[in-house]
Scaffold this motif. Structure first.
Motif, short mmCIF file in Angstrom:
data_model
loop_
_atom_site.label_atom_id
_atom_site.label_comp_id
_atom_site.label_asym_id
_atom_site.label_seq_id
_atom_site.Cartn_x
_atom_site.Cartn_y
_atom_site.Cartn_z
N ASP A 16 0.87 -1.18 0.00
CA ASP A 16 0.00 0.00 0.00
C ASP A 16 0.91 1.23 0.00
O ASP A 16 1.42 1.63 1.05
CB ASP A 16 -0.91 -0.02 1.22
N LEU A 17 1.13 1.80 -1.17
CA LEU A 17 2.07 2.91 -1.32
C LEU A 17 1.65 4.12 -0.48
O LEU A 17 2.50 4.77 0.13
CB LEU A 17 2.22 3.29 -2.79
N ASP A 18 0.36 4.42 -0.43
CA ASP A 18 -0.10 5.56 0.37
C ASP A 18 0.21 5.35 1.85
O ASP A 18 0.71 6.25 2.52
CB ASP A 18 -1.61 5.78 0.19
N ARG A 19 -0.09 4.17 2.37
CA ARG A 19 0.18 3.87 3.79
C ARG A 19 1.67 3.95 4.08
O ARG A 19 2.09 4.54 5.07
CB ARG A 19 -0.37 2.48 4.14
N ALA A 20 2.48 3.35 3.20
CA ALA A 20 3.93 3.36 3.40
C ALA A 20 4.48 4.78 3.36
O ALA A 20 5.33 5.15 4.18
CB ALA A 20 4.61 2.50 2.34
N GLN A 21 3.98 5.59 2.44
CA GLN A 21 4.45 6.98 2.36
C GLN A 21 4.09 7.73 3.64
O GLN A 21 4.92 8.45 4.19
CB GLN A 21 3.86 7.69 1.14
#
Length: 124
Positions: A16-21
């Motif tokens: 999950d790119l948004d969560r990781a960012q």
């Protein structure tokens, strides 16, 4: 011949790119920039002038988050505040702040929001 600045680029896999960012921005107190680089979107870590290396968070089907394999170490001024924030952001401190010999500095390892083992290094 190998460059003295050994790492040229790194990629930390995400599901999950948004969560990781959100995790890395809050943990490290930085802003990551979204860039496609001709492929899937990436959240790129800030970098200094050349020859400083950087890398990105990536979401690609062929790359999965893992606690095994290579470990990327992120260089920080001081790892202590990051280690305090990581558990509140959905991560875990896996190896606590540990002093290296000969006054080299300190390291730690965390599990990020995606399940990756990531190293931290600081001179103090």
């Amino acid at each position: 011949m190998l460059s003295p600045n050994v790492p040229a680029w790194f990629e930390i896999p995400t599901t999950d790119l948004d969560r990781a960012q959100r995790f890395y921005e809050a943990a490290l107190g930085v802003t990551l920039q979204r860039q496609p680089f001709g492929g899937p979107p990436m959240a790129v870590f800030p970098r200094g002038d050349k020859p400083n290396a950087t890398g990105a968070l990536v979401r690609m089907p062929q790359c999965e988050p893992s606690m095994q394999g290579s470990i990327v170490y992120l260089s920080l001024d001081d790892i202590r505040p990051v280690l305090e924030r990581v558990p509140t952001l959905g991560g875990e401190v896996f190896v606590p702040r540990t002093q290296l010999p000969d006054d080299i500095g300190f390291f730690a390892q965390i599990r990020d929001s995606e399940g990756n083992r990531v190293g931290l290094f600081s001179p103090r």
